[in-house]
Design an enzyme around this catalytic site. Structure first.
Site, short mmCIF file in Angstrom:
data_model
loop_
_atom_site.label_atom_id
_atom_site.label_comp_id
_atom_site.label_asym_id
_atom_site.label_seq_id
_atom_site.Cartn_x
_atom_site.Cartn_y
_atom_site.Cartn_z
N GLY A 22 0.84 -1.20 0.00
CA GLY A 22 0.00 0.00 0.00
C GLY A 22 0.86 1.24 0.00
O GLY A 22 2.07 1.17 0.28
N CYS A 32 5.28 -6.23 1.41
CA CYS A 32 5.65 -4.81 1.39
C CYS A 32 5.01 -4.07 2.57
O CYS A 32 5.36 -4.34 3.71
CB CYS A 32 5.28 -4.21 0.03
SG CYS A 32 6.13 -2.65 -0.26
N TYR A 33 4.05 -3.19 2.33
CA TYR A 33 3.39 -2.51 3.46
C TYR A 33 2.83 -3.55 4.45
O TYR A 33 2.88 -3.36 5.66
CB TYR A 33 2.26 -1.61 2.97
CG TYR A 33 1.62 -0.81 4.08
CD1 TYR A 33 2.13 0.43 4.44
CD2 TYR A 33 0.52 -1.32 4.80
CE1 TYR A 33 1.57 1.15 5.48
CE2 TYR A 33 -0.04 -0.60 5.84
CZ TYR A 33 0.48 0.64 6.17
OH TYR A 33 -0.07 1.35 7.21
N HIS A 79 7.67 -7.64 -4.01
CA HIS A 79 6.33 -7.97 -4.51
C HIS A 79 6.34 -9.30 -5.27
O HIS A 79 6.70 -9.33 -6.44
CB HIS A 79 5.82 -6.86 -5.43
CG HIS A 79 5.42 -5.63 -4.68
ND1 HIS A 79 4.16 -5.44 -4.17
CD2 HIS A 79 6.14 -4.55 -4.29
CE1 HIS A 79 4.10 -4.29 -3.53
NE2 HIS A 79 5.30 -3.73 -3.59
N GLU A 130 3.85 -10.85 -6.37
CA GLU A 130 2.70 -10.97 -7.27
C GLU A 130 2.98 -10.45 -8.68
O GLU A 130 2.20 -10.72 -9.59
CB GLU A 130 1.48 -10.26 -6.66
CG GLU A 130 1.58 -8.73 -6.52
CD GLU A 130 2.28 -8.27 -5.24
OE1 GLU A 130 3.19 -8.97 -4.77
OE2 GLU A 130 1.93 -7.18 -4.74
N ASP A 140 -18.20 -11.77 -22.35
CA ASP A 140 -18.86 -11.80 -21.04
C ASP A 140 -20.34 -12.16 -21.16
O ASP A 140 -20.83 -13.05 -20.46
CB ASP A 140 -18.69 -10.46 -20.31
CG ASP A 140 -17.23 -10.08 -20.18
OD1 ASP A 140 -16.37 -10.97 -20.31
OD2 ASP A 140 -16.94 -8.89 -19.96
N LYS A 157 -11.17 -11.68 -16.08
CA LYS A 157 -11.48 -11.91 -17.49
C LYS A 157 -10.98 -13.26 -18.00
O LYS A 157 -11.70 -13.98 -18.69
CB LYS A 157 -10.84 -10.78 -18.32
CG LYS A 157 -11.20 -10.82 -19.78
CD LYS A 157 -12.52 -10.12 -20.00
CE LYS A 157 -12.89 -10.05 -21.46
NZ LYS A 157 -14.14 -9.31 -21.65
#
Ligand code: XMP
Length: 517
Positions: free
Chosen positions: A55, A82-83, A172, A174, A230, A372
């Site tokens: 964050g 991280c944060y 990070h 991710e 979608d 998606k």
């Protein structure tokens, strides 16, 4: 219910990617904003593990966000990123100090201790690349923790209290720039938290079908089918869940691409046997837009006309109790916004805005929990053909926003449709379709002089656009080789009467947008 991981969002730009990686590991997870998370909500959610996101705040500032203190007493595995690492350190008695220099970008991480997080990716003494983005840094770790990895700018780059199953990383995992990150998050959810990883699309499909049946009962559902991914997946899923209680309405605006209307009808009515109303409203749309060139006016009129036609057709089939929509997870995540304080922004889009209230219908949104690419996977699971689920996005106003600067007519729509079809055909033949986020032709409002055979031509120019993107928010032009562009130009000029010049758009977003209008 499958095993679930809770991601506490402290407002990082990349929190969604944590969810993507965890789901890729076969574990269901949700993102909840930090100011909505309590010990009770974690328990009610049924979390098997908790991840604290990064964050933009600094834990050294008064009033900065924290995880609920009771979380650390729940006995759950926790990973702070991280944060998230900094706040868990601070909350457990460690120390965080403002950094004297920001560490941003690639960094080398050195493994100091064996650690379950790094199982199968790095051993003690190994160096691996990670992505860092932080100002503050941990300078003292809480009692019971060990340093398991260091980097030049972060002496506590990864820490662990293996006994309590609490871990923290300054980098990070991710993002793709941390190549070991995917495995690291998989290790956390599988090896440390003990999740089985049985969240599959097949299981999701069965669960959603049961949910839809419970929600809808014997009610009637109406679904606007556009031919996009979608709405197609929603229609196929609902049909499998409730059969003939579903009616789909396909409003043909006249701004569809070549062959699109026929494809929609033949796939859904003829192959899936779905009750489908096909309304050709192209005369009405062209009428309403006659003489208009202003992009905003065109968009507004198309949106309003679409709702009118849809409502009329919905009434003609006897109305419905529910309206089905293809709302996706990125549209409903209540992500923490730090612009103007830690407020909660809820983004929600209504493809057929205003209709549910106008017609007194409730919403059915079976894709609300999916990203998606998960929707595409669900589509395949439902038996939709690959060329349907892999389709490029196509805007609601369609070709009407790809003819800038001149009034829309059947003739210029036809010219554009043909050029667009040639372009996409070449892209498919070259095997490039799946590498491109979106590709299309734009008919320009200029006529230029050419020479064809022995005679002079004076026809329109067209622009080709192709971009790469992950979410449509930012984009880069696709770097075709010139021979490819030349081949497409040649075919368009030879095959499409009305165009005698072709250009390629090399604008990124920002500063451009993907569409021209
Ligand atoms: P822009 O042009 O804003 O487009 O960079 C970003 C993405 O959104 C699509 N787009 C729309 N989709 N209705 C839609 O359903 C619209 O009015 C609309 N306008 C743009 C665009 O095709 C791209 O994928």
């Amino acid at each position: 219910m499958s095993e679930r991981v809770l991601i506490v969002d402290f407002g990082s730009q990349v929190t969604q990617l944590i969810a993507r990686r965890v789901r890729e590991a076969g574990v269901y997870c949700e993102i909840h904003p930090f100011n909505r998370v309590t010990v009770d909500s974690i328990r009610d959610f049924g979390a098997k593990a908790v991840i604290l996101s990064g964050g933009p705040a600094s834990v050294t500032e008064a009033g900065s966000p924290r995880a609920p203190q009771g979380l650390f007493e729940m006995g759950l595995p926790i990973l702070g990123i991280c944060y998230g690492q900094q706040t868990l350190c601070e909350q457990l008695g460690g120390k965080v100090e403002p950094g004297h220099h920001r560490e941003f970008g690639r960094a080398m991480l050195k493994l100091a201790e064996p650690c379950a997080l790094f199982d199968g990716v790095a051993a003690k003494g190994d160096e691996v690349q990670v992505w860092m983005s932080h100002g503050d840094r941990v300078t003292a770790i809480p009692a019971g923790f060990k340093v398991v990895a260091t980097s030049e700018g972060a002496p506590f780059a990864a820490i662990a209290n293996a006994e309590k199953r609490i871990y923290g990383v300054q980098f990070h995992p991710e993002v793709v720039h941390t190549p070991i990150g995917k495995q690291l998050l998989s290790n956390f959810v599988h090896k440390i938290a003990g999740c089985a990883g049985d969240w599959t699309m097949k299981a999701f499909k069965a669960q959603e079908i049961a949910k839809v049946r419970a929600q809808v009962g014997s009610g009637r559902v109406i679904c606007g089918l556009s031919g996009g991914v979608d709405s197609s997946v929603v229609a196929a899923l609902l049909h499998e869940a409730i059969g003939d209680q579903l009616t789909c309405v396909f409003v043909d605006t006249g701004f569809m691409r070549s062959g699109e209307a026929d494809q929609v009808v033949s796939l859904f009515r003829d192959r899936f046997n779905i009750k489908l109303v096909h309304k050709d409203a192209s005369d009405l749309f062209l009428d309403k837009l006659a003489g208009l060139t202003d992009p905003e006016k065109k968009r507004k009129i198309i949106g309003a006309t679409f709702i009118d036609v849809f409502e009329e057709e919905a009434k003609a089939v006897g109305g419905a109790d529910f309206l089905a929509q293809g709302t996706l997870y990125p549209d409903v995540i209540e992500s923490v916004s730090f612009t103007g304080g830690p407020s909660v922004t809820i983004k929600s889009h209504h493809n057929v805005g205003g209709l549910p209230e106008r017609m007194n219908m409730k919403l059915v949104e079976p894709l609300r929990e999916l990203f998606k690419d998960e929707v595409r996977e669900l589509g395949r699971e439902l038996g939709l053909p690959d060329d349907m689920v892999g389709r490029h996005p196509f805007p609601g106003p369609g070709l009407a926003i790809r003819i800038p600067g001149q009034p829309l007519t059947r003739e210029n729509l036809d010219i554009l449709r043909k050029a667009d079809a040639v372009y996409l055909d070449e892209i498919r033949k070259a095997g490039l379709y799946d590498q491109i986020w979106q590709a299309f032709a734009v008919l320009l409002p200029v006529r230029t002089v050419g020479v064809m055979g022995d005679s002079r031509s004076y026809d329109y120019a067209c622009a080709l656009r192709a971009v790469t993107s992950t979410d449509g928010m930012t984009a880069d032009f696709y770097p075709f080789d010139m021979a490819f562009i030349g081949r497409v130009a040649n075919r368009i000029i030879n095959e499409v009467k009305g165009i005698n010049r072709v250009t390629y758009d090399v604008t990124s977003k920002p500063p451009g947008t993907i569409e021209w209008e």
